[in-house]
Every structure is written in C-alpha cells, then in structure tokens.
Design a protein around this motif. Structure first.
Motif, PDB file in Angstrom:
ATOM      1  N   LEU A 199      13.499 -52.713 -21.045  1.00  0.00           N
ATOM      2  CA  LEU A 199      14.247 -53.817 -20.437  1.00  0.00           C
ATOM      3  C   LEU A 199      13.305 -54.754 -19.692  1.00  0.00           C
ATOM      4  CD1 LEU A 199      17.304 -51.827 -19.020  1.00  0.00           C
ATOM      5  CD2 LEU A 199      17.397 -53.549 -20.834  1.00  0.00           C
ATOM      6  N   ARG A 200      12.368 -54.180 -18.960  1.00  0.00           N
ATOM      7  CA  ARG A 200      11.444 -55.003 -18.189  1.00  0.00           C
ATOM      8  C   ARG A 200      10.500 -55.777 -19.102  1.00  0.00           C
ATOM      9  NH1 ARG A 200       7.955 -52.674 -14.845  1.00  0.00           N
ATOM     10  NH2 ARG A 200       7.784 -54.655 -13.754  1.00  0.00           N
ATOM     11  N   GLN A 201      10.186 -55.216 -20.256  1.00  0.00           N
ATOM     12  CA  GLN A 201       9.393 -55.973 -21.231  1.00  0.00           C
ATOM     13  C   GLN A 201      10.101 -57.263 -21.644  1.00  0.00           C
ATOM     14  OE1 GLN A 201       8.495 -53.382 -24.577  1.00  0.00           O
ATOM     15  NE2 GLN A 201       6.352 -53.247 -23.945  1.00  0.00           N
ATOM     16  N   ARG A 202      11.422 -57.204 -21.636  1.00  0.00           N
ATOM     17  CA  ARG A 202      12.222 -58.383 -21.983  1.00  0.00           C
ATOM     18  C   ARG A 202      12.566 -59.214 -20.755  1.00  0.00           C
ATOM     19  NH1 ARG A 202      15.416 -57.882 -27.142  1.00  0.00           N
ATOM     20  NH2 ARG A 202      14.386 -56.242 -28.326  1.00  0.00           N
ATOM     21  N   ARG A 203      11.903 -58.917 -19.647  1.00  0.00           N
ATOM     22  CA  ARG A 203      12.012 -59.687 -18.409  1.00  0.00           C
ATOM     23  C   ARG A 203      13.349 -59.497 -17.691  1.00  0.00           C
ATOM     24  NH1 ARG A 203       7.654 -62.825 -17.878  1.00  0.00           N
ATOM     25  NH2 ARG A 203       8.602 -64.066 -16.219  1.00  0.00           N
ATOM     26  N   TYR A 204      14.031 -58.410 -17.993  1.00  0.00           N
ATOM     27  CA  TYR A 204      15.199 -58.047 -17.196  1.00  0.00           C
ATOM     28  C   TYR A 204      14.748 -57.339 -15.920  1.00  0.00           C
ATOM     29  CZ  TYR A 204      18.497 -58.928 -21.055  1.00  0.00           C
ATOM     30  OH  TYR A 204      19.258 -59.500 -22.030  1.00  0.00           O
ATOM     31  N   LEU A 205      15.552 -57.467 -14.868  1.00  0.00           N
ATOM     32  CA  LEU A 205      15.323 -56.720 -13.640  1.00  0.00           C
ATOM     33  C   LEU A 205      16.017 -55.371 -13.712  1.00  0.00           C
ATOM     34  CD1 LEU A 205      15.975 -59.559 -11.017  1.00  0.00           C
ATOM     35  CD2 LEU A 205      13.748 -58.597 -11.654  1.00  0.00           C
ATOM     36  N   VAL A 206      15.414 -54.371 -13.083  1.00  0.00           N
ATOM     37  CA  VAL A 206      16.040 -53.068 -12.903  1.00  0.00           C
ATOM     38  C   VAL A 206      16.303 -52.930 -11.402  1.00  0.00           C
ATOM     39  CG1 VAL A 206      15.761 -50.570 -13.105  1.00  0.00           C
ATOM     40  CG2 VAL A 206      14.903 -52.081 -14.917  1.00  0.00           C
ATOM     41  N   VAL A 207      17.559 -52.770 -11.029  1.00  0.00           N
ATOM     42  CA  VAL A 207      17.966 -52.848  -9.634  1.00  0.00           C
ATOM     43  C   VAL A 207      18.471 -51.495  -9.136  1.00  0.00           C
ATOM     44  CG1 VAL A 207      19.584 -53.940  -8.010  1.00  0.00           C
ATOM     45  CG2 VAL A 207      18.527 -55.296  -9.835  1.00  0.00           C
ATOM     46  N   TYR A 208      18.046 -51.135  -7.939  1.00  0.00           N
ATOM     47  CA  TYR A 208      18.542 -49.943  -7.248  1.00  0.00           C
ATOM     48  C   TYR A 208      19.494 -50.384  -6.144  1.00  0.00           C
ATOM     49  CZ  TYR A 208      18.413 -46.598  -3.346  1.00  0.00           C
ATOM     50  OH  TYR A 208      18.742 -45.785  -2.294  1.00  0.00           O
ATOM     51  N   THR A 209      20.665 -49.757  -6.069  1.00  0.00           N
ATOM     52  CA  THR A 209      21.584 -50.044  -4.977  1.00  0.00           C
ATOM     53  C   THR A 209      21.986 -48.764  -4.261  1.00  0.00           C
ATOM     54  OG1 THR A 209      23.735 -50.940  -4.298  1.00  0.00           O
ATOM     55  CG2 THR A 209      23.560 -50.121  -6.583  1.00  0.00           C
TER      56      THR A 209
END
Length: 563
Positions: free
Chosen positions: A498-508
């Motif tokens: 996902l990050r390779q595709r420039r998406y953010l990975v978010v922790y809440t």
C-alpha cells in the motif's frame, strides 16, 4: 507500583540521554570542520531568525537566546527582533548593544503593544528562509549548518524541522524528542514539528505570515497551512533546538496550556475544513488531539473472522462486537478452517441465521482464507479481525471508518491490549531486532509513553491484521493478501505494498480491543514465510522506518534511546 515503574523508566532514560549527549558532543575538531564546510557550501542562503520581545521577557534568558544565534557555525544569518513598549528600557538598551556589536542583528521597536498583532515581515526580514524563535528557546550551534547542508543536496525543500530537547531548571538538557520523518496524521494529532522550524520565506508570504489570533499556537497554525501548499518537507534527525521546561518559567502554566489547546484545536479544525472534510477535534490530553471525521453515508462494513474450533474465544469475540459496537451497519463473515469440535459446530448452527459462515478447508493459509472472505463480502469496507479479540471501546468501528474512508489512507490499525492491560500493538516499526516490532509492546496502557505516541492517531509503516480495516476497492487494487505468505508477515507485506502506491497506513488508539495473543509466546518465524518476506522487503527493513528515528533503539520495542 505503576508510578514507581514509570519513575524508574524516566530516571533510566535521563541517564541514557546524558550518555548519548557525551557521545554526540561537538568537539573542537568537529566544530572547525563544520565551520570550514559551511564557508565552502556552494549554496549559502540567508536565514532570518524572527524573535518577538515583550513584557514577559527575562533579560538574561533573552541574552542566552540571542547568543545561541550568534554562535551558529553557519554565519550567513540575520536576527530580526521585534519589540514593543512593554519590553522596558533595559531590554531596549541591551538590544542596542547587540546591534552595535553585530550588524546581522536588527531590532525594530513598535509603539504600542504588538504581542497580539501580526509581525510585518515584508521589509524587515531579508532571508530566503525564516525560523521563529522566542526567548525561552535556544538553537544548537550546528542548527543552520545542518539546514544548509541539507539544502545543498535538496535546494527545493520548503520546510525543514529538527529534533529537540528541553532545559530543566538548572539548564541541563533533558527529555529529547527524536521525531519521525514527515507524518501528516501525527501533525494533526500534535505539533510534533515544534515551535521552531525553518520555512521558505516566499511560502510564509504566500500564506500571509503568522496569524497572531492563534497565539500561543500561531506557529502550529502556520505549519498546518504550510504543509497544504508543499510536500517538500525535510526532517533533520539531529537535536538542534532546546526549550526551557514550561513549568520553570510560566507562572500561570495551566492557563497557558488551556489557551494553547483551545487555539491548537481551532487551527486543526480549520485545517480539516480546508482539506474538504467535516468533523470535530477532541483534546486527548494537553498537547495531544484527535480529529473525529464525520462518517459519510453510513457504509456497510464486512467483518472477516477466520476461525478453527476454540468456540469460547469466537463466542466472546462475537458477543463483544454485538454488545460494544455503536455502529450498526455491519455484517459478520466467519471463515471456518476445518473446525471439528462438537461445541463449535453446534455454535455455528446457533448463529447461522444471522452470520455468514463459509468453509475454508485445507492447510491453514491466513491470506487465502481472508481473500476468500473478501470475495464473499458485500461491504464497502473490510475489517479483518482475529477470533481472539474482544472489543473495549464502543466507538471502535467508527474510529476506524473515519480514517479508512479518507482517499489517501490505505489501511487502519487498532490499539490492542494483552489480557493484563499492557500494550500488545500500537502500530508496527520496521527494523526492530532486524525484523518488525510492535510499538510499545508490554508497556502499561495507563501511562503515557514517549510523548504520548501510543495514545494518538499517527502514520505507521504497518499495522497488524488482528484488527485492520481498509476500503474493499483498495484491497482489490493491490490484489489482496499474498497467499505465498500463508502464516506470517502477510499483513506487513500488504501495508508495504500500500505504501508503495503512496497510501498512508494509519494507527488509531480510539479503536481499542483486547487481543488474547499470549504475552509469553516466543516468536518463532515460519522459515518459508520469512524467506519470501526478506527477499521482497529485506532492503526496506535495512533502510530504516521513516516513522521511527535513527537515534532510537532497534534492540527493543520501547522507543528508548540507542547507545
């Protein structure tokens, strides 16, 4: 008992920082080398330091602040001091002496009180870059050297920030904040860039400068507006700014903190609205905030739960979802991998009218099972959930949807606790022990750890699929979980793709659950999965986690200083 443990941890970390400072001291030889390098930089931009002086000014502190600018190893700077009538005659005389000694220092006296009005920078500040300083802060001698060294490699950078620490009542350096690289969600949760950063002056002019109506959070407001105009943001992983501990110098600290929180939440709220979102901003604790986005259209969430026997665990999980979830538009899909115990099979009959149950026979393959579940799911959002979890916060699902609905977000992870209340997962860190670690694992959930990072929404490199949400369309876009990773690393692999595709990975942390993974279980990696993962991502692990500072240890998961 908990307070004693936290106090011991703090004492240990103070000692570690003193050792770190000794090993990173600028020796006379290093200083001379830096001065020579600074003089020979091909690109030598003028840096303007803007310093406001008013009624709260303490003369000897102001002198130390000014002297920290004069001590810069990079000498092409300008110090612009704005004072008003409340500064007093002794301060004015002191500024006059400094101007006489150093032509790079310019002071402007304004009649009337200027503390609440904008500083007009247009004919005052000449530098290509600006940094804002106050009398309670000091620059490290190498601050501008490191900035210009970076600019010579990346001359298009618009905003640069550094690590920082505090000065206690005796002037000792304590409480270092080793910051992550650019993290947009962390900036919405706290002013992690700090009060003192370097920004291109044309960008400041474009933004209209500081908005003093947001004081004492005007620098935070400026940073929030600036990052909407540029993605050329650089982090310098060096401790280059020192600020006096507020409890030492603020006579009305509680009032100051309350006003800062008020103006910070106002600035964050405006930033959220400028970005086309609706929502509210909650105060988690002083200086820590949570953006609660409005959920659009109440979308269907498909909860995918792989299971095999262990009926009591599954029952507890499902009952906690039904009892402790205030979001109602969800479906549950049980993915059964060859359950055989009579109790489990009887339970399946009990719930079959309300819950989908799909058989997934054969050797256990977490990736294949969840890919099958996703194919059966009708929800706009997929929520991967282990059967050994139990929901704690009723708004857990809302908290995950709020983040997962954002188009720039690829996956959202939760805060997971062991049965005894200690943290099991607060986001993942690449490179810990040469592999992947869980942030703050085994730390108490009831204490604030490392500037509250376990307690606020922030960006991570990966989150665990024990409780992870993402849009169905994004899952399909990356072709789901990799079935070549049947047991381990499949969630990390998914997040990195996902990050390779420039998406953010978010922790809440607002999605709070128990995860009954054994706290005493040793991690023995599956050889085949490990080989596949390392072949694909080994170089990524070695290059370091952008959301974890190189000055922090890779030997443990507690975010302590590396020595």
């Amino acid at each position: 008992m908990l307070n004693r443990m936290v106090e011991n941890d703090e004492q240990d970390e103070r000692k570690r920082y003193q050792l770190w400072l000794q090993s990173h001291k600028l020796t006379p030889e290093i200083i001379e080398t830096m001065k020579a390098a600074a003089a020979s930089f091909p690109y030598r931009p003028l840096i303007s330091v803007v310093l406001s002086v008013g009624s709260a000014t303490i003369e000897n502190w102001l002198a130390v602040t000014i002297d920290s600018v004069r001590a810069q190893l990079y000498d092409h700077w300008q110090l612009c001091i704005a004072s008003d009538e409340s500064a007093g005659q002794s301060i004015e005389l002191m500024l006059a002496r400094y101007m006489a000694e150093d032509p790079r220092i310019v002071a402007r006296h304004s009649p009337g009180r200027t503390a609440g009005a904008p500083i007009d920078l247009r004919d005052f500040v000449k530098g290509e870059f600006i940094t804002f300083l106050d009398q309670f802060g000091q620059l490290g001698a190498a601050a501008f050297y490191q900035v210009v060294k970076r600019l010579n490699r990346n001359p298009l950078d618009d905003l640069l920030y550094w690590d920082e620490d505090k000065l206690d009542s005796e002037g000792r350096r304590v409480e270092p904040f080793f910051k992550p690289d650019w993290s947009p969600d962390l900036l919405l949760s706290m002013n992690y860039l700090g009060e003192c950063f370097v920004i291109r002056s044309t960008l400041v002019e474009k933004l209209g400068g500081l908005r003093r109506g947001f004081a004492p959070s005007q620098n935070y407001d400026l940073a929030l507006r600036a990052v909407e105009q540029t993605d050329r943001i650089a982090h310098l992983p060096e401790v280059l700014y020192h600020r006096r501990n507020e409890s030492v110098w603020l006579p009305h600290l509680a009032d100051e903190v309350a006003e800062r929180d008020l103006q910070s939440t106002r600035a964050i709220g405006e930033a959220v609205r400028r970005r086309g979102e609706d929502g509210a901003v909650d105060i988690i604790s002083p200086g820590l905030y949570a953006v609660r986005y409005d959920i659009r259209d109440e979308p269907l969430v498909s909860i995918l739960i792989p299971t095999r026997d262990n009926c009591q665990l599954l029952r507890q999980c499902l009952e906690s979802v039904h009892r402790n979830t205030d979001y109602k538009n969800y479906e549950i899909i049980i993915l059964d991998n060859d359950s055989a115990e009579p109790e489990t099979l009887e339970y399946f009959k009990e719930i079959a009218a309300e819950i989908q149950i799909h058989r997934c026979p054969g050797p256990f393959n977490f990736s294949a099972i969840n890919n099958l579940g996703a194919a059966k799911a009708g929800g706009k959002f997929l929520l991967f959930l282990n059967n050994d979890t139990r929901v704690i916060r009723r708004d857990w699902m809302r908290a995950m949807i709020e983040q997962a609905q954002r188009p720039e977000v690829g996956a959202v992870g939760a805060k997971l606790l062991f049965a005894d209340g200690r943290i099991q997962h607060a986001g993942m860190v690449l490179g810990i022990c040469g592999m992947i670690g869980h942030a703050f694992r085994f730390k108490s959930c009831n204490a604030q750890h490392y500037f509250g990072l376990a307690d606020i929404i922030r960006d991570c490199s990966a989150v665990t699929a024990a409780c992870m949400m993402m849009r169905h369309s994004v899952f399909d876009e990356v072709k789901g979980l990799d079935e070549k990773l049947p047991i381990e690393f499949n969630d990390v692999d998914l997040c990195l793709r996902l990050r390779q595709r420039r998406y953010l990975v978010v922790y809440t942390p607002l999605a709070l659950l128990n995860h009954y993974e054994s706290a005493t279980r040793h991690r023995i990696h599956v050889p085949g999965d490990l080989e596949v993962f390392m072949k694909r991502w080994g170089s990524c692990l070695k290059s370091g986690d952008p959301y974890y500072n190189r000055n922090l240890t890779l030997a443990r998961e507690d975010w302590t200083i590396a020595l």
